[in-house]
Design a protein around this motif. Structure first.
Motif, short mmCIF file in Angstrom:
data_model
loop_
_atom_site.label_atom_id
_atom_site.label_comp_id
_atom_site.label_asym_id
_atom_site.label_seq_id
_atom_site.Cartn_x
_atom_site.Cartn_y
_atom_site.Cartn_z
N HIS A 15 1.19 -1.17 -0.18
CA HIS A 15 0.59 0.31 -0.17
C HIS A 15 0.60 1.58 0.27
CE1 HIS A 15 -3.46 -2.36 0.57
NE2 HIS A 15 -2.94 -2.86 1.29
N ASP A 16 2.32 1.44 -0.20
CA ASP A 16 3.19 1.86 -0.04
C ASP A 16 2.46 3.37 -1.07
OD1 ASP A 16 4.72 0.94 2.18
OD2 ASP A 16 6.03 1.03 1.10
N GLU A 17 2.55 4.82 -1.04
CA GLU A 17 2.76 5.41 -2.53
C GLU A 17 3.52 5.52 -3.66
OE1 GLU A 17 0.75 9.17 -0.85
OE2 GLU A 17 -0.88 8.38 -0.06
N ASP A 18 4.86 5.29 -3.00
CA ASP A 18 5.69 5.44 -3.97
C ASP A 18 6.10 3.65 -4.50
OD1 ASP A 18 6.90 4.67 -1.45
OD2 ASP A 18 8.55 5.73 -1.46
N LEU A 19 4.63 2.87 -4.90
CA LEU A 19 5.51 2.04 -4.94
C LEU A 19 4.11 1.82 -6.33
CD1 LEU A 19 6.54 -1.45 -4.64
CD2 LEU A 19 4.44 -1.58 -3.39
N ASP A 80 2.70 6.47 -18.19
CA ASP A 80 1.29 6.30 -18.16
C ASP A 80 1.54 5.68 -16.65
OD1 ASP A 80 1.31 8.18 -20.40
OD2 ASP A 80 1.31 6.34 -21.88
N VAL A 81 2.07 5.01 -16.57
CA VAL A 81 1.45 4.39 -15.35
C VAL A 81 1.88 4.55 -13.90
CG1 VAL A 81 1.40 1.39 -16.58
CG2 VAL A 81 3.04 2.59 -15.24
N GLY A 82 2.75 5.94 -14.19
CA GLY A 82 2.16 6.34 -12.83
C GLY A 82 4.01 6.23 -11.84
N ILE A 83 4.85 6.04 -12.98
CA ILE A 83 6.06 5.33 -12.24
C ILE A 83 7.57 6.98 -12.64
CG2 ILE A 83 8.39 4.14 -12.42
CD1 ILE A 83 6.57 2.09 -13.80
N ASP A 84 7.79 7.57 -11.43
CA ASP A 84 8.93 8.59 -11.74
C ASP A 84 10.18 7.89 -10.95
OD1 ASP A 84 9.18 9.41 -9.05
OD2 ASP A 84 7.66 10.69 -9.15
N ASN A 85 11.18 8.69 -11.17
CA ASN A 85 12.56 8.12 -10.33
C ASN A 85 12.69 7.63 -9.26
OD1 ASN A 85 12.63 10.37 -12.57
ND2 ASN A 85 14.82 9.23 -13.22
N ASP A 86 12.09 8.28 -8.25
CA ASP A 86 11.51 8.07 -7.14
C ASP A 86 10.96 6.47 -6.34
OD1 ASP A 86 13.38 10.35 -6.19
OD2 ASP A 86 11.95 11.46 -6.69
N LYS A 142 3.47 10.04 -14.96
CA LYS A 142 4.48 10.79 -13.69
C LYS A 142 5.35 11.46 -15.38
CE LYS A 142 3.90 9.05 -9.09
NZ LYS A 142 4.40 9.06 -7.73
N SER A 143 6.29 12.07 -15.23
CA SER A 143 7.48 12.16 -15.76
C SER A 143 8.89 11.50 -15.09
CB SER A 143 8.14 13.93 -15.46
OG SER A 143 8.56 14.47 -16.11
N TYR A 144 9.28 11.15 -16.12
CA TYR A 144 10.26 10.15 -16.12
C TYR A 144 12.25 10.78 -16.51
CZ TYR A 144 13.57 6.53 -14.60
OH TYR A 144 14.67 5.61 -13.41
N ARG A 145 13.03 10.98 -15.92
CA ARG A 145 14.12 11.99 -16.71
C ARG A 145 15.38 10.18 -16.82
NH1 ARG A 145 12.77 14.41 -12.05
NH2 ARG A 145 14.61 13.78 -11.61
#
Length: 276
Positions: A15-19, A80-86, A142-145
């Motif tokens: 349930h982690d928001e950043d997972l 598109d699936v909400g993944i960024d660098n963190d 999200k944005s990914y670099r």
């Protein structure tokens, strides 16, 4: 934290928001099967990445049966699936480790640090009593670099130099012993292996769907120098990824994947192969 996590870890962090969890189930014999199984049920919150549509590019004369995807398309999918660098990313397949391994390797290639494979895959999750769902989640983009890591890619020229005896870098053929020896070849046009390659089947590092751990994994590669480069290949750059991961888990620092692998090698008329 290493590349492999277990079901207990995922249960505690699901349930982690950043997972973000990625389902990579796939069948070589039936390419639509993985997506259908995902639609039926999957680990809660998981999104689906398809081996041929998301993790591979279009097949051409050269480059192998599963060449690298167009990176703009892959990064668009990631965003598109909400993944960024963190974002922490956990990837699973049914239990093989190879399809999840391909996805894991691609995240390594774009420079992602927090990426892990669920040991035992979906089968282990169900065996542990983990909940599943059929709902297909939608996440804000999200944005990914990216920071492309070319050091984990073996070029065709590097492999040629090994085959020609110019370079003595270890080259590991991750396919079955029978395919390596040229005794059988169900897919590619010429049986055999790339000259100079040794055979370490990827299945020896993944037992019953679980990556073997510790000394057992290291013992497979004890004859190699941890601080020297090692190149792995298979038929098309998929089943070599568990060996790539196993080498990294065993402490090897300079591991490369020949993405095109044997299917790319034999696409060149002037390349020779060895048998037996």
């Amino acid at each position: 934290m290493k590349a492999i996590i277990d079901t207990d870890w995922l249960r505690g962090h699901i349930h982690d928001e950043d997972l973000r969890i990625i389902d990579c189930r796939f069948s070589m014999g039936n390419p639509a099967e993985g997506r259908e199984r995902y639609k039926e049920n999957h680990i809660p919150g998981a999104v689906f990445f398809d081996l041929e549509k998301d993790l591979s590019g279009y097949v051409k004369n050269h480059g192998g049966r599963h060449p690298l995807p167009n990176m703009k398309n892959f990064l668009r999918k990631v965003e598109d699936v909400g993944i960024d660098n963190d974002t922490a990313v956990v990837i699973y397949d049914e239990k093989e480790g190879a399809f999840a391994g391909r996805c894991w390797w691609l995240f390594q290639y774009i420079g992602h640090e927090k990426v892990y494979i669920l040991n035992g895959g979906f089968a282990a999750w169900e065996k542990a009593g983990g909940k599943t769902e059929s709902t297909v989640p939608v996440y804000p983009s999200k944005s990914y670099r990216p920071s492309f890591n070319e050091t984990i890619v073996a070029s065709l020229d590097e492999v040629r130099s090994i085959a020609d005896g110019v370079r003595d870098t270890p080259l590991i053929d991750s396919r079955s012993r029978e395919r390596y020896l040229g005794q059988e070849e169900p897919i590619d046009r010429i049986p055999g292996h790339i000259p100079g390659a040794t055979n370490l089947p990827w299945t020896e590092g993944v037992k019953d769907g679980y990556f073997i751990q510790g000394e057992q994994q290291y013992d497979r590669f004890a004859h190699l120098n941890k601080n020297e480069p090692v190149i792995v290949y298979c038929g098309s750059g998929v089943t070599a990824t568990p060996n790539f991961i196993s080498l990294k888990e065993a402490g090897f620092n300079h591991v490369k994947l020949y993405v095109g692998s044997y299917s790319d090698w034999v696409s060149y008329e002037n390349h020779t192969v060895e048998k037996e």
